[in-house]
Enzyme design. Structure first.
Site, short mmCIF file in Angstrom:
data_model
loop_
_atom_site.label_atom_id
_atom_site.label_comp_id
_atom_site.label_asym_id
_atom_site.label_seq_id
_atom_site.Cartn_x
_atom_site.Cartn_y
_atom_site.Cartn_z
N GLY A 11 49.31 27.96 25.47
CA GLY A 11 48.98 27.40 24.16
C GLY A 11 49.38 28.37 23.07
O GLY A 11 50.32 29.16 23.23
N CYS A 12 48.67 28.33 21.97
CA CYS A 12 48.98 29.17 20.82
C CYS A 12 49.06 30.64 21.21
O CYS A 12 48.11 31.20 21.76
CB CYS A 12 47.92 28.98 19.73
SG CYS A 12 48.17 30.04 18.31
#
Length: 177
Positions: A11-12
Site C-alpha cells: 500500500g502507501c
C-alpha cells in the site's frame, strides 16, 4: 558490509518505511515504484494505474546481521495481506501489496511465510499477497522519502484515518502501528 535488497509493496509507501528503520542490520529504506513497465515514473504517473508499478520500499540490509525472513516478519505486520485490491482506503493497482523476490532463497522464504501465516489463522481470510520476480525499482521523489519524519502529524493522521493503524493493532498489538 555485505548487502542484500528486499523490495516490498504494502500500500502507501509512507507507511512502509518507519517499521523497518530501527531494526539492526537494516541500512536504508527507500520509497519508490516497482514492478511496472514505465521507466523512471513519477508519482502522478503511477497514480494513473497505467504504469504497472506499485508503491514499494526497497530495503538494503546486511544479511550477516538480519535475514530476509526477519524482514518478512516485519513486513507482514505493516499491512493487510488478505487484500490484493489496494490497502485500506487506498485502492487500485498502485497500492497492491507484492513481495518482489531477488533470488530463489527470497522466493522460498516468502512462500513459506505465506503458508505459515495461513496455517496460523491470524487473519479471517487467506493471505494472498503475490510473490513476483524483481525486475525494477525507481526511487520516489524526495518529498516522499522518510515522510514519517518530515510530516509526522500528517503521517499519524493518515495512518489512523486510513484504517491501517487500527487493523495492525487489532492483529499484532501496538508494536508496528
Amino acid at each position: 558490509m555485505t548487502k542484500e535488497y528486499a523490495t516490498l509493496a504494502g500500500g502507501c509507501f509512507w507507511c512502509m518505511v518507519k517499521p523497518f528503520t530501527s531494526y539492526p542490520g537494516i541500512k536504508s529504506v527507500v520509497s519508490g515504484y516497482s514492478g511496472g513497465h514505465a521507466d523512471n515514473p513519477t508519482y502522478e504517473q503511477v497514480c494513473t494505474n497505467q504504469t504497472g508499478h506499485v508503491e514499494a520500499v526497497q530495503i538494503t540490509f546486511d544479511p550477516e546481521v538480519t535475514s530476509f525472513e526477519n524482514i518478512l516478519d516485519i513486513y507482514f505486520k505493516t499491512f493487510d495481506p488478505t487484500d490484493d485490491q489496494g490497502q485500506f482506503f487506498d485502492r487500485g493497482e498502485s497500492y497492491q501489496p507484492v513481495i518482489f523476490y531477488h533470488d530463489k532463497h527470497q522466493k522460498k522464504a516468502a512462500e513459506f511465510k505465506k503458508q505459515q501465516l495461513n496455517e496460523q489463522g491470524i487473519f479471517k481470510k487467506p493471505v494472498i499477497t503475490p510473490i513476483k520476480p524483481y525486475k525494477n525499482f525507481y526511487p520516489a521523489e524526495d518529498y516522499h522519502q522518510d515522510y514519517y519524519k518530515k510530516n509526522p502529524v500528517h503521517y499519524y493522521q493518515y495512518q489512523r484515518g486510513s484504517g491501517r493503524k487500527a487493523f495492525i493493532e487489532s492483529h499484532w498489538g501496538n508494536q508496528n502501528a
